[in-house]
Write an enzyme that holds these catalytic residues in place. Sequence first.
Site, PDB file in Angstrom:
ATOM      1  N   GLY A   1      11.546   1.253   3.236  1.00 11.83           N
ATOM      2  CA  GLY A   1      10.969  -0.038   2.929  1.00 11.83           C
ATOM      3  C   GLY A   1       9.563   0.060   2.400  1.00 11.83           C
ATOM      4  O   GLY A   1       9.031   1.151   2.188  1.00 11.83           O
TER       5      GLY A   1
ATOM      6  N   VAL B   1       5.412  -0.974   2.651  1.00 12.52           N
ATOM      7  CA  VAL B   1       4.380  -1.140   3.668  1.00 12.52           C
ATOM      8  C   VAL B   1       3.258  -1.983   3.090  1.00 12.52           C
ATOM      9  O   VAL B   1       2.797  -1.746   1.967  1.00 12.52           O
ATOM     10  CB  VAL B   1       3.840   0.233   4.130  1.00 12.52           C
ATOM     11  CG1 VAL B   1       2.796   0.048   5.219  1.00 12.52           C
ATOM     12  CG2 VAL B   1       4.977   1.105   4.631  1.00 12.52           C
TER      13      VAL B   1
ATOM     14  N   GLY C   1       7.835   3.750   2.196  1.00 10.89           N
ATOM     15  CA  GLY C   1       8.330   4.752   3.128  1.00 10.89           C
ATOM     16  C   GLY C   1       9.778   5.054   2.847  1.00 10.89           C
ATOM     17  O   GLY C   1      10.309   4.715   1.798  1.00 10.89           O
TER      18      GLY C   1
ATOM     19  N   ASP D   1      11.920  14.353  11.700  1.00 12.39           N
ATOM     20  CA  ASP D   1      11.323  14.296  10.358  1.00 12.39           C
ATOM     21  C   ASP D   1       9.819  14.541  10.438  1.00 12.39           C
ATOM     22  O   ASP D   1       9.016  13.782   9.890  1.00 12.39           O
ATOM     23  CB  ASP D   1      11.614  12.947   9.696  1.00 12.39           C
ATOM     24  CG  ASP D   1      11.343  12.988   8.183  1.00 12.39           C
ATOM     25  OD1 ASP D   1      11.253  14.105   7.633  1.00 12.39           O
ATOM     26  OD2 ASP D   1      11.210  11.924   7.569  1.00 12.39           O
TER      27      ASP D   1
ATOM     28  N   ILE E   1       0.817  -1.216   0.000  1.00  6.42           N
ATOM     29  CA  ILE E   1       0.000   0.000   0.000  1.00  6.42           C
ATOM     30  C   ILE E   1       0.850   1.265   0.000  1.00  6.42           C
ATOM     31  O   ILE E   1       0.330   2.368   0.005  1.00  6.42           O
ATOM     32  CB  ILE E   1      -0.950   0.032   1.206  1.00  6.42           C
ATOM     33  CG1 ILE E   1      -0.176  -0.118   2.507  1.00  6.42           C
ATOM     34  CG2 ILE E   1      -2.019  -1.033   1.069  1.00  6.42           C
ATOM     35  CD1 ILE E   1      -1.029  -0.003   3.750  1.00  6.42           C
ATOM     36  N   GLY E   2       2.162   1.117   0.026  1.00  4.71           N
ATOM     37  CA  GLY E   2       2.974   2.313  -0.030  1.00  4.71           C
ATOM     38  C   GLY E   2       4.434   2.031   0.211  1.00  4.71           C
ATOM     39  O   GLY E   2       4.835   0.915   0.541  1.00  4.71           O
TER      40      GLY E   2
END
Length: 989
Positions: A693, A695, A690, A815, A687-688
């Site tokens: 890595g 996700v 980062g 961040d 789903i994405g």
Amino acid sequence: MQLKISISFILLNYICITSALLNQEGLYLQKVKLSLSDPSGWLSDWSHRDSTPCNWTGVTCNGQQSVVSVILPGASLSGSFPMFLCRLPSLSKLSLSGNLINSSLPLSISSCRSLTYLDLSQNLIVGSIPSTLSELRFLRYLNLEYNNFSGDIPAAFGLFRQLETLILTDNLLNGPIPAVLGNITSLKSLALAYNPFSPNHLAPELGNLTNLEDLWLTNCQLVGSIPQSFGRLSRLKNLDVANNGLTGPIPSSIFQLKSILQIELYNNSFTGKLPAGGWSDLTELRKFDASMNKLTGMIPNELCELPLESLNLFENQLEGMIPESIAKSPNLAELKLFGNRLVGSLPTELGKNSALQTLDVSNCNLSSEIPKLLCQNGALEELVLINNAFSGNIPWNLGKCRSLKRVRMSGNQLYGEVPAELWGLPQVYLLDLYGNAFSGNISHLIYGAKNLSTLKISENKFSGGIPSEIGLLDSLIEFLADNNEFSGEIPSTIVNLGQLARLDLSNNEVSGGIPKGIQSLKQLNELNLANNRLSGEIPDEIGGLPVLNYLDLSQNRFYGGIPLSLQNLKLNKLNLSNNQLSGDIPPLFANGMYRESFLGNPGLCIDGSGLCKSRNENENSIFSWILRLIFVIAGIVFLLSVVWFVWKYKKIKKVKKGVVTTTWTSFHRLSFSESEISDCLKEASVIGKGASGRVYKVVLSNGEIVAVKKMMERPYTDENDFNNDDSDINEFEVEVETLGKIRHKNIVRLWCCCNKGNCKLLVYEYMPNGSLGDLLHSNNSKLLDWPTRFTIALDAAEGLSYLHHDSIPPIVHRDVKSNNILLDEDFGAKIADFGVAKIVKSANRGVEPMSVIAGSCGYIAPEYAYTLRVNEKSDIYSFGVVILELVTGKPPIDSEFKGQDLASWVRTTLDQKGTDHVLDSRLESRFKEYIFRVLNIGLLCTSSLPTNRPSMRRVVQMLQEVRARMPIIPENEGKIFPSFCEDDKEILV
């Protein structure tokens, strides 16, 4: 043993004898002293050795040696309200203001029966206001402001018969303003401002307060109109109902207030025209403020004929001309009309008949010349004429106006020479002449401007040399003179400006070189000398400027090599293009990221970039042999790599088979088995991505959904991220070390992790609405109305406040950005991605040096970029950018900003165009006041000086104060939207 008992007996007798010297009232005060914490020692002289307390600090007695007053303001006393004070039979005056009295105020306070004066303001008292206060039948003065009282104003307050002053401002009172207050006919002053009352009308019964002189109801959630009964307040001097939701026309009843001195109606929703008649009866009126409403029509001539001291009608929709009669007022000191649709000229005699101090007519459509008599009485301090169509010269006598402190004339059509003496006015701290057609020189008299901190003269036609006297301005922080016709050399004295932060002389005809000694400008963070005729070598000293992050020397005639010392700078922008530089580019800049920084310098060389000229034949021959050697070595490395790959592949297969049985670490009680996690990590579940890595969305057998981050051996990099720390930073370990210990509702929850061989998995709670950044800057941003955005800001602030102030040890995230703020099914916000977080280990929470920059473009605090030292102030800057994103709806970096980041763009736009050009147009106008407040918090957080940024704890308090004043949001507003991520497109962690 017997000796010890004898000594104890003797000491006890001594204490009893000395205590017997102190009268009963002194004994009561001794018990008051024992009940309070007194860290400052205010009560140190309250001694039992005295016979009476009459000489004790804060204590006053009458002729009968009986205590009549106890006054202890600002003594840092803490504890519960000392009820022994109520045993003093003659006590009539009690003040404990500015202390730390906490808990609630007891009902038994009614036993202080002799009180006529009670001041408990600025404490920490909580709970309801006791209704028994009304039993103090002699009470004339009651001040409970700046506490935490909540609930209703007691209806029993209508029983007061002698009360003259009632002050309840800045509490948490949330009921309506009771009509029974109209029964306290003895009242002279009623102050209820800044309480989160439920929306309520002004009760007509308040018109019965015929002795009332001051009525302060700012920010009381008032709706409807001002009752006609207010016309009976014949002694009223000050009427302040600003910052409410009052509507309709300004009522005619205020024309009956013959004693009125001040009327504050600003920031409501009054509509229609200002009445043309009735003003002539308000002969005592000195201040009229109806700014930030929706008033239309013209400014009434009758209003301007009153002997006003202050007239504020800014940010309305007023039209027509400013009446000449306003110039005849003998008392006028303040005139603010900015943000209207006025036309014509300023009254020609303005300033002649009164000591005018402030004139602000920015963003109107005024024209003609600046009146010559504005400083006739020598009192003018602020002259703000931004964005009009004024023309002609600056009146010569303004150069003699030594009271001036702030002069802003940008965005007009003024021309001619600036009066020589205006350059050197001793109190001016801001001189803004930007965007006109001024000509002539900067006068040598500028040496007299000792307080000048900002000099903005960009985009004019100034010419000649920059005078050397400018080096005498010790307070100068910004010198912006770009887009003029200056010539000559940069004066050598400019290196004496120790406070200078911005120097912009671009787009002129300046020649010569950069002055020697420029390294002494320790505060300089922007140096722009582009498009001039500068020559010589770039001085090595520039590399010694500790905070420089913007350097543009393009379009000049610099020659020679690029100093290696420039590699010491942490630059957000570097531009040395279109000069005559030669030699090698320093290694730090020898990559594609800086390619455009060096274009147009044919003598520069950087291998593989296309900027170099061809070498001679001998060099080519040597190069070819080197190239062959490289190919041979590459072949050997390739063969070895194949062997290593086969071995590694077999090992990975073995490890992968053993993932199910490997050891997991859990941080919470789990309702699922960790063993089924690895089986669900399929490509279809991604789903994405980062910072380090992929996700996955994992639906477990029990129906629960979790998000799983699989760490890569080589971090995934994002062009907007600087999170590529050196090898000593293990993001997996940092994430586990921080999140594994944190328990907070606004920090994303780490369920468990796996760290076995190549298996590095982090299992988080699933956040169905993805990240704030994705939602805010996508087509789904319509889901985020203002109540929802505000709640997200407050949630995120509370999460960061926990990290900075409540976590032991404190944690700096490093961040903070909208993509790292995740949203649950109710749009509640949680801080995520702690891969570059730092635990602050020093006891005083001082700064800690970092090896490289961590953070994302547009969010990095200025000082972090050039010092690599981090503390919580860096996070606060980044959070301020998130607030600006929520308010503007814009990303942190955008082509619309023309090279600026969001924080700089907001400040520039506010300065030049006003607030309406900054706010997200999709937000409802009814929340405009509260959006302004949150915008100001964001600007505080993004202050360029870390010391000026509030702590996260203070940020939470300020947001809570805004929430307390916001209208009550119906249950069906705000977080009402279903998850928009049904198609699994959220980007998490």
